[in-house]
Motif scaffolding. Structure first.
Motif, short mmCIF file in Angstrom:
data_model
loop_
_atom_site.label_atom_id
_atom_site.label_comp_id
_atom_site.label_asym_id
_atom_site.label_seq_id
_atom_site.Cartn_x
_atom_site.Cartn_y
_atom_site.Cartn_z
N SER A 32 0.94 -1.22 0.03
CA SER A 32 -0.01 0.11 0.01
C SER A 32 0.78 1.32 -0.16
O SER A 32 0.30 2.52 -0.38
N GLY A 33 1.92 0.99 0.51
CA GLY A 33 2.95 2.25 0.80
C GLY A 33 2.65 3.29 1.60
O GLY A 33 1.84 3.22 2.51
N TRP A 34 3.32 4.28 1.38
CA TRP A 34 3.10 5.72 2.48
C TRP A 34 1.72 6.42 1.83
O TRP A 34 1.84 7.21 0.86
N ASP A 35 0.66 6.13 2.44
CA ASP A 35 -0.68 6.53 1.61
C ASP A 35 -1.64 6.86 2.87
O ASP A 35 -1.60 6.14 3.87
N ILE A 36 -2.58 7.88 2.74
CA ILE A 36 -3.67 8.10 3.67
C ILE A 36 -4.61 6.94 3.87
O ILE A 36 -5.12 6.52 5.06
N SER A 37 -4.66 5.91 3.05
CA SER A 37 -5.30 4.60 3.23
C SER A 37 -5.06 3.56 3.74
O SER A 37 -5.51 2.59 4.28
N THR A 38 -3.62 3.69 4.07
CA THR A 38 -2.76 2.55 4.71
C THR A 38 -2.81 2.49 6.20
O THR A 38 -2.72 3.70 6.72
N ASP A 39 -3.01 1.41 6.64
CA ASP A 39 -3.25 1.40 8.35
C ASP A 39 -1.96 0.98 8.95
O ASP A 39 -1.33 -0.03 8.64
N LEU A 40 -1.21 2.30 9.06
CA LEU A 40 0.04 1.97 9.64
C LEU A 40 0.15 1.40 10.99
O LEU A 40 1.46 0.66 11.20
N ASP A 41 -0.68 1.46 11.54
CA ASP A 41 -0.68 0.71 13.02
C ASP A 41 -0.53 -0.68 12.67
O ASP A 41 -0.01 -1.43 13.46
N PRO A 97 19.41 4.59 18.64
CA PRO A 97 18.39 3.81 19.37
C PRO A 97 17.52 5.25 19.71
O PRO A 97 17.54 6.24 19.82
N GLY A 98 16.14 4.61 19.99
CA GLY A 98 14.99 5.51 20.49
C GLY A 98 14.05 5.71 19.38
O GLY A 98 13.84 5.14 18.46
N ASP A 99 12.90 6.77 19.67
CA ASP A 99 11.99 6.85 18.95
C ASP A 99 12.07 7.80 17.73
O ASP A 99 12.88 8.72 18.00
N ARG A 100 11.53 7.57 16.69
CA ARG A 100 11.64 8.09 15.37
C ARG A 100 10.21 8.48 14.92
O ARG A 100 9.40 7.68 15.13
N TYR A 101 10.16 9.80 14.56
CA TYR A 101 8.53 10.38 14.04
C TYR A 101 8.61 10.61 12.93
O TYR A 101 9.48 11.42 12.26
N PHE A 102 7.84 10.23 11.91
CA PHE A 102 7.56 10.55 10.64
C PHE A 102 5.94 10.92 10.30
O PHE A 102 5.17 10.32 10.75
N VAL A 103 5.98 11.90 9.54
CA VAL A 103 4.46 12.55 9.15
C VAL A 103 4.42 12.79 7.45
O VAL A 103 5.34 12.91 6.95
N ASN A 106 1.51 17.03 4.07
CA ASN A 106 0.15 17.49 4.24
C ASN A 106 -0.56 17.24 5.53
O ASN A 106 -0.78 16.35 6.02
N ARG A 107 -0.81 18.21 6.29
CA ARG A 107 -1.10 18.41 7.61
C ARG A 107 -2.46 17.63 7.58
O ARG A 107 -2.72 16.87 8.64
N LEU A 108 -3.25 17.71 6.70
CA LEU A 108 -4.72 17.08 6.97
C LEU A 108 -4.52 15.47 6.93
O LEU A 108 -5.30 14.79 7.52
N HIS A 109 -3.50 15.00 5.77
CA HIS A 109 -3.06 13.73 5.80
C HIS A 109 -2.61 13.22 7.18
O HIS A 109 -3.02 12.21 7.56
N CYS A 110 -1.68 14.06 7.86
CA CYS A 110 -1.24 13.45 9.12
C CYS A 110 -2.37 13.43 9.94
O CYS A 110 -2.35 12.51 10.82
N LEU A 111 -3.06 14.46 10.25
CA LEU A 111 -4.22 14.51 11.12
C LEU A 111 -5.01 13.23 11.00
O LEU A 111 -5.87 12.80 11.76
N GLY A 113 -4.14 10.35 10.06
CA GLY A 113 -3.48 8.87 10.81
C GLY A 113 -2.28 8.96 9.80
O GLY A 113 -1.67 7.61 9.99
N MET A 114 -1.66 9.63 8.66
CA MET A 114 -0.54 9.35 7.93
C MET A 114 0.65 9.72 8.87
O MET A 114 1.23 10.95 8.28
N LYS A 115 1.14 9.10 9.96
CA LYS A 115 2.11 9.51 10.61
C LYS A 115 2.57 8.21 11.14
O LYS A 115 1.71 7.05 11.43
N LEU A 116 4.04 8.03 11.54
CA LEU A 116 4.33 6.96 11.91
C LEU A 116 5.64 7.10 12.92
O LEU A 116 6.20 7.82 12.86
N ARG A 117 5.33 6.45 14.05
CA ARG A 117 6.39 6.53 15.06
C ARG A 117 7.03 5.09 15.15
O ARG A 117 6.36 4.11 15.34
N VAL A 118 8.18 4.70 15.10
CA VAL A 118 9.15 3.65 15.27
C VAL A 118 9.96 3.73 16.35
O VAL A 118 10.65 4.78 16.61
N ASN A 119 10.07 2.69 17.07
CA ASN A 119 11.15 2.66 18.24
C ASN A 119 12.35 1.73 17.79
O ASN A 119 12.11 0.60 17.23
#
Length: 185
Positions: A32-41, A97-103, A106-111, A113-119
């Motif tokens: 699905s890639g990095w897309d608003i429709s992808t369930d990143l969780d 090591p540690g948390d990294r944050y990606f969004v 497009n702020r509306l896409h991020c809001l 759910g198009m954002k990703l936190r990886v540890n």
């Protein structure tokens, strides 16, 4: 008989060492890639990110990817980013090591759910500054909240483990088995 067995054991130990240090390329969102429709969780379930792994973001021209701070991640603030790209194919190597944050830029896409936190974990399996996890009171299960729904998701603990196995490790194991088998003949 003892020498081939000893050599076999040595090859297995070498392959385990190589296996533990092999980097993995993760295509964010898989097909699905990095897309608003992808369930990143859901995509994150079962993945264990180690130093040296690479996050590969593949996306269309309506998206971008930005690495942000924890604070900017929470509010989908894309005005002050650590790194950003909009070329459609972006790699981020996990170097510490540690948390990294990606969004998405497009702020509306991020809001949405198009954002990703990886540890990212150390080679020894612990994240920076992380205490050892407490035992699960459910006896083999944990609850992981999802940002796409109000209900927690039930995830068995065995689904949260990820073994980094590189091709080089598999080749060594196969060669070891072949050597051992031919030494018996």
């Amino acid at each position: 008989m003892a020498k081939p067995l000893l050599l076999f054991v040595v090859l297995i130990l070498i392959s385990l060492i190589i296996c533990s240090s092999s980097a993995t390329n993760y295509i964010v969102g898989d097909s699905s890639g990095w897309d608003i429709s992808t369930d990143l969780d859901t995509w994150l379930v079962g993945k264990k990110f180690m130093i040296g792994d690479v996050l590969v973001f593949q996306y269309s021209s309506v998206h971008s990817v930005s690495e942000v701070t924890k604070e900017n991640f929470a509010g989908c603030n894309t005005s002050n980013v650590l790194d950003s790209s909009k070329n459609g194919n972006t790699n981020f190597t996990l170097t510490k090591p540690g948390d990294r944050y990606f969004v998405c830029g497009n702020r509306l896409h991020c809001l949405g759910g198009m954002k990703l936190r990886v540890n990212v974990e150390n080679v020894n399996g612990a994240a920076a500054g992380s205490p050892a996890p407490a035992p699960s009171p459910e006896g083999g299960a944990s609850f992981t909240p999802s940002s796409k729904s109000k209900n927690p998701s039930f995830v068995p603990n065995f689904a949260l483990s990820n073994i980094h196995v590189g091709l080089d490790s598999m080749v060594l194991v196969i060669l070891g088995f072949l050597f051992f088998a031919f030494s018996l003949v």
